[in-house]
Design a protein around this motif. Structure first.
Motif, mmCIF file in Angstrom:
data_model
loop_
_atom_site.group_PDB
_atom_site.id
_atom_site.type_symbol
_atom_site.label_atom_id
_atom_site.label_comp_id
_atom_site.label_asym_id
_atom_site.label_seq_id
_atom_site.Cartn_x
_atom_site.Cartn_y
_atom_site.Cartn_z
ATOM 1 N N ARG A 25 -3.182 -9.588 -25.214
ATOM 2 C CA ARG A 25 -2.547 -10.228 -24.044
ATOM 3 C C ARG A 25 -1.194 -10.858 -24.401
ATOM 4 N NH1 ARG A 25 -5.735 -13.861 -19.536
ATOM 5 N NH2 ARG A 25 -7.030 -11.982 -19.447
ATOM 6 N N CYS A 51 -13.686 0.833 -25.165
ATOM 7 C CA CYS A 51 -14.611 -0.169 -24.616
ATOM 8 C C CYS A 51 -14.808 0.085 -23.132
ATOM 9 C CB CYS A 51 -14.154 -1.591 -24.919
ATOM 10 S SG CYS A 51 -13.226 -2.395 -23.620
ATOM 11 N N GLU A 73 -1.317 -7.201 -20.412
ATOM 12 C CA GLU A 73 -2.252 -6.827 -21.485
ATOM 13 C C GLU A 73 -1.979 -5.408 -21.949
ATOM 14 O OE1 GLU A 73 -6.267 -9.473 -20.590
ATOM 15 O OE2 GLU A 73 -6.177 -7.459 -19.759
ATOM 16 N N TYR A 82 -9.633 0.184 -12.515
ATOM 17 C CA TYR A 82 -8.959 -0.997 -13.084
ATOM 18 C C TYR A 82 -7.674 -0.517 -13.725
ATOM 19 C CZ TYR A 82 -9.113 -5.652 -15.430
ATOM 20 O OH TYR A 82 -8.884 -6.938 -15.852
ATOM 21 N N HIS A 127 -6.761 -0.800 -26.204
ATOM 22 C CA HIS A 127 -6.438 -2.175 -26.610
ATOM 23 C C HIS A 127 -7.218 -2.611 -27.852
ATOM 24 C CE1 HIS A 127 -9.850 -2.578 -23.842
ATOM 25 N NE2 HIS A 127 -10.182 -3.642 -24.544
ATOM 26 N N ASN A 181 -10.960 -12.561 -22.948
ATOM 27 C CA ASN A 181 -9.784 -12.429 -23.792
ATOM 28 C C ASN A 181 -9.824 -13.440 -24.959
ATOM 29 O OD1 ASN A 181 -6.454 -12.923 -23.992
ATOM 30 N ND2 ASN A 181 -7.137 -10.824 -23.741
ATOM 31 N N GLU A 211 -10.839 -6.637 -32.394
ATOM 32 C CA GLU A 211 -10.586 -7.095 -31.018
ATOM 33 C C GLU A 211 -11.870 -7.545 -30.313
ATOM 34 O OE1 GLU A 211 -9.730 -7.391 -26.788
ATOM 35 O OE2 GLU A 211 -11.176 -6.087 -27.706
ATOM 36 N N THR A 215 -13.856 -1.413 -20.607
ATOM 37 C CA THR A 215 -12.644 -1.548 -19.792
ATOM 38 C C THR A 215 -11.861 -0.234 -19.773
ATOM 39 O OG1 THR A 215 -12.585 -3.883 -20.371
ATOM 40 C CG2 THR A 215 -10.561 -2.960 -19.467
#
Ligand code: BGC
Length: 348
Positions: free
Chosen positions: A90, A39, A115, A50, A64, A294, A151, A41
């Motif tokens: 998380r 994704c 996370e 990040y 994740h 989240n 997710e 992120t």
């Protein structure tokens, strides 16, 4: 075993490398990875923008959005060998803040949450991973590889719950939903909003191709161009682009008593001149702008139910590319026709 790892905040440090087997402290359930989806992120972490390694470590196992097969359920879980599972992302902060204390880690108040694959705990892009039984979610086996989409669906389940909660402050029967951005989150939001037969519209810059086709296949309406030109005032806008001008237009365009839910994370300053105009539109129409990030266990439960109700052929068209873990560089590249890229670790 091998894992895709990164040194957070250092661009160009992603590697597919040998790492020790997962630590028993990461959970009593041992899982063989089937797939991990990429994704925005993950791309940001790979670009050095990040992410945080676990305390005392320099590298983080990425990932994740997971799907795996239980190899060993361990002593205290109701899972069985062979079950398909995905892992909650998380973990609550250790203090804990009031929200984490009641299981609402998605609403963490002090920012000390962790996370998997993002902040201080290893993620799921490794050949095997461990998880605490209470954070392993069993997937409907008929979803197969599509379980890797759970997710992002949890992010939607939370956002829709927030929208409803805010909307209930007054009499409110929402009928029309505009989703801005036809990426994976936007398309899944549109699909989930169609389940109760809401009138759904999706707006993106792209004019033709798979995205408009997928939107129309849901019985939703596709728009390209500006939010201000869609020709009606939506009751709800789910903003999935994070682009300043789209956000500002959304706040101006949403109908009276409406809710704009921001799910996209963008960057860039505030154009001070426009803020008061945008705010005035919100004041005069009693509108709410709510951010949502989240998901907690309730949202994972809801998302599991919603995902299993979506059309499998439609869902499979969201995955536009499968890559092998050794091809992580290509997997983390954003190509124009990509919707969701999945890294496949083993056969399902
Ligand atoms: C993940 C969320 C996470 C957020 C911020 C998103 O990509 O889906 O679970 O909370 O990033 O780190």
């Amino acid at each position: 075993m091998k894992a895709i790892t990164v040194e957070p905040r250092k661009p160009g440090t992603v590697r597919f490398e040998d790492v020790p087997d997962p630590d028993a402290r990461e959970g009593s359930v041992l899982v063989e990875a089937i797939a991990a989806a990429v994704c925005g992120t993950d791309v940001e972490i790979a670009e050095g923008k990040y992410g945080w390694a676990p305390p005392g470590k320099t590298r983080l196992v990425l990932g994740h959005e997971s799907l795996g097969r239980v190899i060993d359920p361990g002593p205290r879980s109701s899972l069985k060998k062979g079950d398909l599972v995905t892992g909650i992302v998380r973990r609550p902060d250790p203090v804990p803040c009031p929200n984490c204390a009641v299981g609402e880690w998605d609403m963490c108040r002090n920012g000390l949450y962790t996370e998997r694959g993002i902040k201080e705990i290893h993620g799921f892009m490794s050949e095997r991973w461990r998880i605490e039984p209470e954070y392993a979610i069993k997937i409907d086996p008929s979803l197969g590889i599509l379980g890797v989409l759970l997710e992002p669906t949890t992010v939607i389940a939370k956002a829709l719950e927030q929208i409803l909660a805010v909307g209930q402050r007054a009499f409110w029967e929402p009928k029309t939903v505009l989703v801005t951005g036809a990426g994976p989150i936007g398309l899944l939001a549109a699909a989930v909003a169609r389940l109760p037969r809401l009138e759904v519209h999706v707006l993106d810059r792209i004019e033709t191709g798979l995205k408009p086709d997928l939107v129309r296949a849901l019985g939703a309406t596709y728009h390209s161009g500006r939010v201000l030109d869609i020709g009606f005032e939506p009751d709800v806008i789910v903003e999935c682009t994070g682009v300043g001008s789209v956000i500002a237009d959304s706040i101006q365009k949403v109908g009276a008593g409406g809710v704009v839910c921001l799910t996209g994370v963008g960057a860039g300053g505030i154009a001070m001149g426009a803020v008061a105009d945008v705010a005035a539109a919100a004041v005069l129409k009693n509108n709410v702008v709510v951010g949502s990030v989240n998901a907690n266990k309730r949202h994972w439960y809801k998302a599991n139910d919603r995902l299993a109700r979506l059309d499998r052929t439609w869902l499979s068209r969201l995955i536009t590319r499968y890559e092998k873990p050794e091809n992580f560089t290509q997997a983390l590249e954003r190509k124009p026709d990509d919707i969701k890229v999945v890294i496949q670790f083993s056969e399902i």
